[in-house]
Enzyme design. Structure first.
Site, PDB file in Angstrom:
ATOM      1  N   ASP A  39      85.741 124.917  64.730  1.00  0.00           N
ATOM      2  CA  ASP A  39      84.527 124.256  64.269  1.00  0.00           C
ATOM      3  C   ASP A  39      84.419 124.357  62.742  1.00  0.00           C
ATOM      4  O   ASP A  39      84.493 125.450  62.184  1.00  0.00           O
ATOM      5  CB  ASP A  39      83.323 124.932  64.941  1.00  0.00           C
ATOM      6  N   THR A  78      78.805 118.533  65.232  1.00  0.00           N
ATOM      7  CA  THR A  78      79.550 119.263  66.257  1.00  0.00           C
ATOM      8  C   THR A  78      79.710 118.476  67.549  1.00  0.00           C
ATOM      9  O   THR A  78      80.811 118.375  68.091  1.00  0.00           O
ATOM     10  CB  THR A  78      78.849 120.602  66.561  1.00  0.00           C
ATOM     11  N   ASN A  99      74.166 115.527  67.240  1.00  0.00           N
ATOM     12  CA  ASN A  99      73.775 116.708  68.017  1.00  0.00           C
ATOM     13  C   ASN A  99      72.435 116.457  68.714  1.00  0.00           C
ATOM     14  O   ASN A  99      72.235 116.846  69.870  1.00  0.00           O
ATOM     15  CB  ASN A  99      73.649 117.932  67.110  1.00  0.00           C
ATOM     16  N   LYS A 160      79.395 127.721  71.589  1.00  0.00           N
ATOM     17  CA  LYS A 160      78.406 126.644  71.654  1.00  0.00           C
ATOM     18  C   LYS A 160      78.515 125.887  72.971  1.00  0.00           C
ATOM     19  O   LYS A 160      79.611 125.456  73.366  1.00  0.00           O
ATOM     20  CB  LYS A 160      78.605 125.661  70.496  1.00  0.00           C
ATOM     21  N   ASP A 161      77.384 125.669  73.625  1.00  0.00           N
ATOM     22  CA  ASP A 161      77.406 124.926  74.891  1.00  0.00           C
ATOM     23  C   ASP A 161      77.914 123.502  74.693  1.00  0.00           C
ATOM     24  O   ASP A 161      78.626 122.956  75.534  1.00  0.00           O
ATOM     25  CB  ASP A 161      76.030 124.938  75.563  1.00  0.00           C
ATOM     26  N   ARG A 162      77.561 122.872  73.581  1.00  0.00           N
ATOM     27  CA  ARG A 162      77.967 121.484  73.384  1.00  0.00           C
ATOM     28  C   ARG A 162      79.479 121.357  73.213  1.00  0.00           C
ATOM     29  O   ARG A 162      80.060 120.330  73.575  1.00  0.00           O
ATOM     30  CB  ARG A 162      77.219 120.849  72.210  1.00  0.00           C
ATOM     31  N   ASP A 288      82.110 127.579  61.485  1.00  0.00           N
ATOM     32  CA  ASP A 288      80.894 126.800  61.292  1.00  0.00           C
ATOM     33  C   ASP A 288      79.716 127.695  60.937  1.00  0.00           C
ATOM     34  O   ASP A 288      78.958 127.409  60.008  1.00  0.00           O
ATOM     35  CB  ASP A 288      80.592 125.997  62.545  1.00  0.00           C
TER      36      ASP A 288
END
Length: 549
Positions: A39, A78, A99, A160-162, A288
């Site tokens: 990231d 992201t 996002n 990160k869930d995404r 990130d």
């Protein structure tokens, strides 16, 4: 999702071999695909530090190297970026335009939609979403493999869930992300022993605190203080007080924990040892977090680059020890830009923070002054300067059009705005072709545009304008612009026996999925990808022969 997977099952099939790799003895598909996203790993960071890599990144550089990969779209965030990596599709097709975006007609007060939430779950909010891939409009590589053969396993891990959702997709066998002070998973699932064990280890580290990281000799020139608002950055070492879970997350420790969990899952699930190829997606988020908190040009990021190299090396070494035939694709969801306070000191005098007058409340007042139109609630919705702007549904169509027109005029007259496009302009524009390096701003915006989800106006800030007006209220540096420092990322492929080479010409992250499909011998319908297969075997045979449907 039944119709999606039914169509995938009919369309996808495994063919016996990958013809282009036959000359190197790699005609059989690998046992495991390892997709690594770093990231906020810009092409600039890769170029800046590649001479110092000595572990995992050094090994990956012995494979096929594309230093000028592009997240070719304008919305370099992201979620959109991760949505391209294993789908082979740009955000205009994935539907992941940001996002967060806004839906003025949605029955929630903030009108805000999170990219990885399930809007059908009544408990979901933009702040506490029910995590799901429902908003992702296309399948991932793992989805396609599982549709072709249910014995394939599809696993995704990140802070990160995404990132988990966008790389794993709709049909994930195991997915874990960090929340608060430990890894969690999808609602209705329980943590596996691997996740519980990793959480126990992380809890002990957080409780004990941690010493400063050593500064590599090649980082010493970056070890200097820079004042950013009320803060000083540039000399951090990631010392961690006892019980400080935030300091754990915003440090190389987060990548270590993510990698540890991924390796535990390899053992727990026997990934790469089954009858069909498995997919393991690992998104490493520390770059990130560190880039936002400390910027990209200080000693903090330099330390992180050294630790990232070691972490990736540990992943590869552990897979080697398990005698797994694996192929790696590494890239990033976007690049990043440093704090303007430091950039000005580094001979970039035009670097600046965005004008606070570009926030939606101030813009709404300017629109009212220009048109006389008022609303009882917010007139405009936006996720910040340089993001899409949405007009409230409380207005009739005629007033909405007047508001959008007045707002476009105001924005185009501002010195920090590079371009403003209306939804209609982008809807009527063709999808861009050719080298992403040469795309116009309109073409970059078009690659991010979804008629259902994008705003009434798509606003692009000028080069070197950082979209954070006040560094004392959170992050000091960021990404999200249409400029190449946010779009350009490295793309690396590696497999044992794969001849190494470097290709400096621009390619796209949407080329990763079709290339992997070829290596796996996965037949995909014509037109399923926005990207193209990259011939990475470096020999007279063509890797991409196996990609033909």
């Amino acid at each position: 999702m039944r119709s999606l997977f039914a169509s995938l099952a009919l369309a996808a099939a495994i063919v016996p071999a990958t013809p282009g790799l036959a000359d190197e003895g790699l005609q059989e598909p690998p046992q495991l695909v390892v997709a690594i996203s770093v990231d906020q790993f810009s092409g600039d960071l890769f170029a800046q530090y590649r001479q110092h890599f000595a572990f995992g990144l050094k090994r990956l550089m012995e494979g096929a190297v594309f230093p000028s990969g592009f997240q070719s779209h304008a919305s370099t965030e992201t979620c959109p970026g991760h949505s391209t990596l294993l789908t082979g599709a740009r955000p205009a097709r994935t539907g992941i335009v940001a996002n967060y975006w806004f839906s003025p007609g949605i029955a929630r007060a903030d009108k805000r939609v999170y990219c990885s939430e399930d809007l059908n779950d009544t408990s979901s909010t933009s702040k506490e979403p029910a995590v799901s891939a429902r908003l992702l409009k296309v399948p991932t590589l793992g989805d396609r493999l599982k549709a072709a053969n249910s014995l394939n396993r599809n696993v995704a891990v990140s802070a990160k869930d995404r990132a988990v959702v966008m790389m794993g997709g709709h049909n994930i066998d195991a997915g874990y992300w960090w929340k608060g002070n430990g890894f969690v998973t999808f609602a209705g699932r329980t943590l596996s022993p691997a996740a519980e064990g990793e959480n126990d280890d992380a809890a002990r580290v957080i409780a004990a605190g941690g010493r400063s990281y050593p500064v590599p000799a090649w980082c010493e020139a970056r070890d200097r203080t820079v004042a950013v608002g009320k803060r000083e950055v540039g000399t951090g070492r990631f010392a961690m007080k006892k019980g400080d879970a935030t300091a754990f997350r915003v440090s190389p420790r987060m990548d270590n924990a993510t990698a540890d969990l991924a390796l535990r899952l390899v053992d727990e699930m026997d990934l790469g040892k089954g009858p069909a190829t498995d997919v393991l997606s690992i998104s490493l988020s520390a770059n990130d977090y560190i880039g936002h908190a400390f910027g990209t040009e200080g000693v903090e990021m330099c330390i992180q680059m050294a630790e990232l190299d070691k972490t990736i090396g540990r992943i590869l070494t552990r897979l080697d020890q398990r005698n797994i035939d694996y192929v790696v694709a590494l890239s990033a969801d976007h690049g990043g830009f440093d704090a303007p306070e430091r950039l000005v000191q580094q001979a970039l005098p035009g670097a600046m923070r965005v004008d606070k007058a570009l926030d939606t409340e101030t813009l709404a007042k300017a629109v009212t002054a220009k048109t006389g139109i008022t609303t009882t609630g917010p007139m405009l919705y936006s996720d910040g300067p340089g993001s899409d702007i949405y007009v409230t549904d409380a207005l009739g169509s005629a007033d909405k059009a007047k508001v959008a027109a007045a707002l476009a005029t105001i924005l185009r007259g501002h010195s920090q705005i590079a371009a403003v496009f209306t939804a209609q302009e982008l809807a009527e524009a063709p999808m861009p072709t050719g080298s992403p390096q040469d795309w116009t701003l309109k073409e970059r915006a078009r690659a991010s545009f979804d008629a259902e989800r994008s705003g009434a106006l798509i606003v692009l800030l000028d080069r070197d304008v950082v979209s954070i007006p006040d560094p004392d209220r959170g992050s000091i540096a960021t990404h999200g612009s249409p400029w190449d420092y946010d779009r350009r990322v490295p793309i690396l492929f590696w497999r044992k026996g794969l001849p190494g080479f470097e290709q400096p010409s621009p390619v796209e992250t949407v080329d990763i999925a079709p290339t992997m499909a070829a290596i796996l011998g996965l037949a995909v319908p014509e037109g399923a990808f926005d990207g193209r297969c990259l011939d990475i075997d470096g020999g007279p045979a063509n890797t991409c022969d196996g990609a033909r449907p």
